[in-house]
Design an enzyme around this catalytic site. Structure first.
Site, PDB file in Angstrom:
ATOM      1  N   CYS A  92      -5.623  -8.709  -1.407  1.00  9.71           N
ATOM      2  CA  CYS A  92      -6.120 -10.030  -1.483  1.00  9.71           C
ATOM      3  C   CYS A  92      -5.365 -11.118  -1.727  1.00  9.71           C
ATOM      4  O   CYS A  92      -5.878 -12.426  -2.201  1.00  9.71           O
ATOM      5  CB  CYS A  92      -7.422  -9.883  -2.226  1.00  9.71           C
TER       6      CYS A  92
HETATM    7  C1  LIG Z   1      -6.667  -4.577  -4.312  1.00  6.76           C
HETATM    8  S1  LIG Z   1      -5.559  -3.135  -4.524  1.00  6.76           S
HETATM    9  C2  LIG Z   1      -6.893  -1.980  -4.400  1.00  6.76           C
HETATM   10  C3  LIG Z   1      -7.015  -1.064  -5.573  1.00  6.76           C
HETATM   11  C4  LIG Z   1      -7.872  -0.094  -5.539  1.00  6.76           C
HETATM   12  N1  LIG Z   1      -9.212  -0.192  -4.947  1.00  6.76           N
HETATM   13  C5  LIG Z   1      -7.861   0.636  -7.100  1.00  6.76           C
HETATM   14  O1  LIG Z   1      -9.119   1.316  -7.312  1.00  6.76           O
HETATM   15  O2  LIG Z   1      -7.068   0.852  -7.629  1.00  6.76           O
HETATM   16  C6  LIG Z   1      -4.651  -2.931  -2.930  1.00  6.76           C
HETATM   17  C7  LIG Z   1      -3.855  -1.863  -2.983  1.00  6.76           C
HETATM   18  O3  LIG Z   1      -2.921  -1.821  -1.666  1.00  6.76           O
HETATM   19  C8  LIG Z   1      -1.773  -1.770  -1.913  1.00  6.76           C
HETATM   20  N2  LIG Z   1      -1.066  -2.018  -0.872  1.00  6.76           N
HETATM   21  C9  LIG Z   1      -0.297  -3.201  -0.641  1.00  6.76           C
HETATM   22  N3  LIG Z   1       0.386  -3.139   0.625  1.00  6.76           N
HETATM   23  C10 LIG Z   1       0.110  -1.848   1.158  1.00  6.76           C
HETATM   24  C11 LIG Z   1       1.033  -1.408   2.383  1.00  6.76           C
HETATM   25  N4  LIG Z   1       1.370  -2.098   3.182  1.00  6.76           N
HETATM   26  N5  LIG Z   1       0.696   0.092   2.613  1.00  6.76           N
HETATM   27  C12 LIG Z   1      -0.370   0.577   1.749  1.00  6.76           C
HETATM   28  N6  LIG Z   1      -0.825   0.110   0.691  1.00  6.76           N
HETATM   29  C13 LIG Z   1      -0.407  -1.058   0.284  1.00  6.76           C
HETATM   30  C14 LIG Z   1      -1.146  -2.160  -3.253  1.00  6.76           C
HETATM   31  O4  LIG Z   1      -0.301  -1.615  -3.642  1.00  6.76           O
HETATM   32  C15 LIG Z   1      -2.570  -2.038  -4.331  1.00  6.76           C
HETATM   33  O5  LIG Z   1      -2.576  -0.982  -4.744  1.00  6.76           O
END
Ligand SMILES: C[S@@+](CC[C@H](N)C(=O)[O-])C[C@H]1O[C@@H](n2cnc3c(N)ncnc32)[C@H](O)[C@@H]1O
Length: 412
Positions: A92
């Site tokens: 986000c």
């Molecule tokens: C808002 S967090 C979600 C956290 C999760 N709901 C939790 O309970 O920990 C978004 C996650 O997406 C991951 N992320 C960001 N870019 C990504 C990508 N290109 N591919 C896979 N994961 C990604 C980040 O590392 C982060 O852990």
């Protein structure tokens, strides 16, 4: 229908912890109810070489080749197993309340593009149910074309045959210890019994009485103000058209069926919240105590600062004072990824044993999100543990929604 789940952007597994009411035994063994079978998960952190969130996920849920640590955009979507529910809190940063509006790039922003990954997975796998989470600002983003990003998402889901319910939920309104406002988005496909049951109801009834959010997170049914938005192909010929021209105000609770969206600002029937004081630990280590009191007093105090905007205009930036230390008889404020750095938004509490001021501990940050104590104690630093919790969600919310989704699947 089997209760199979794919968890995207899994982080440290907040959706899974909620859906399967996960606990940790005293010896650190994961105890998971078999409510849902998690058949595939993906987590990859682009900004660091170390993959702390993924390592935590693996440590807690076991090594598996179905836990993938790769950029989701590099994954062949056909290789993802079939599943009944797709869940994920997608990144986000582009809409995050932690950023100033001028940095907001919306759906075409660098990380916002990840929406298109979700879209591609839905297109290829077409799971019957989808549950997503994001910051509430998503409904209004971007500032120059209000509602465009969410309008594009709704149209994507409509094009793929889904109806969508959404709700901004503040966890503290429903008995949790943190004021964390997030939008939850539940989509269900035309092919499901649930869709066919729902479309017989009025939008008002779905929002206030019958929909998934209304049954799990109750609201008063006295709403007068509704808004409608029409994103059907008759009005916007394609996604680019929506993206170029759509502007609308989406209110906090809504439903979209067949390209027509209705939303309302609903009022929660609140439950007694848990307080920050109730999650505090005793006998806290010295390293958590604050040394730079003056700096915190300044950061938390009211101030007026002369600033110059990007366009060269001089203006006075002002902010009011905030509670210092944080009140222990209220829920905590929203935890950010910067928690426990020297920062205005960091929580500072008066320790229950010593009455001295200190940061919250990593365990307390886990408790504020309803994770089991020590969940992220899997080899990462304290700083990273706070970061994980700033990114995660209050797991009690997917826990309640998961129970309802399970009942919905039972009727399929
Ligand atoms: C808002 S967090 C979600 C956290 C999760 N709901 C939790 O309970 O920990 C978004 C996650 O997406 C991951 N992320 C960001 N870019 C990504 C990508 N290109 N591919 C896979 N994961 C990604 C980040 O590392 C982060 O852990």
């Amino acid at each position: 229908m089997k209760k199979t789940v794919v968890e995207l952007f899994a982080g440290v597994g907040g959706f899974r912890v909620g859906f399967n009411s996960v606990k940790l035994s005293k010896k650190g063994k994961t105890i998971e109810k078999p409510n849902f079978e998690f058949v595939w998960a993906n987590q990859w952190e682009p900004s660091t070489k170390s993959q702390d969130a993924f390592d935590c996920y693996q440590k807690r849920f076991g090594q598996s080749r179905n836990h993938t640590n790769e950029d989701i955009s590099k994954i062949d979507k056909k290789s993802i197993p079939n599943h009944s529910v797709l869940v994920g809190g997608f990144p986000c940063q582009d809409y995050s309340v932690a950023r100033t509006l001028s940095n907001e790039k919306g759906i075409q922003g660098k990380k916002g593009v990840l929406w298109w990954q979700i879209y591609e997975i839905l297109d290829v796998k077409r799971p019957p149910f989808v549950l997503l989470e994001n910051v509430d600002r998503l409904l209004k983003s971007p500032s120059k074309q209000r509602g465009r990003d969410f309008g594009v998402m709704l149209r994507c889901l409509d094009d793929l045959g889904y109806a969508v319910e959404w709700r901004v939920i503040n966890a503290a309104d429903y008995g949790f210890a943190q004021r964390r406002r997030r939008v939850f988005i539940f989509a269900y496909h035309k092919s499901t019994n649930y869709y066919n049951q729902m479309i017989d109801n009025s939008s008002e009834d779905i929002i206030m009485k019958k929909g998934i959010f209304a049954t799990e997170f109750r609201v008063y049914d006295n709403v007068k103000q509704f808004r409608a938005a029409d994103i059907r192909p008759e009005i916007y010929k394609d996604l680019v058209d929506v993206s170029d021209k759509f502007e609308s105000q989406f209110l906090s609770s809504g439903i979209m069926v067949e390209g027509i969206a209705f939303s309302a600002n609903t009022e929660p029937i609140t439950k007694k919240y848990k307080t920050l004081g109730q999650v505090l630990e005793r006998n806290v280590a010295e390293k958590y105590y604050i040394k730079n009191h003056e700096k915190f007093e300044y950061l938390k105090g009211s101030k007026k600062i002369d600033r110059v905007s990007i366009n060269g205009y001089k203006y006075v930036y002002s902010e009011g004072s905030m509670s210092y230390p944080d009140k222990l008889d209220l829920p905590a404020r929203t935890m950010l990824t910067s928690e426990s750095s020297v920062n205005r938004s960091t929580h500072v509490v008066k320790d229950l044993d010593t009455n001295r001021l200190r940061f919250i501990t990593p365990i307390e940050s886990e408790r504020l999100n309803n994770f089991p104590d020590e969940w992220t104690n899997t080899g990462m630093t304290d700083k990273r543990r706070y970061f994980m919790m700033g990114n995660a969600l209050v797991t009690g919310i997917p826990e309640k929604l998961g129970k309802r989704i399970s009942e919905i699947i039972d009727l399929e």
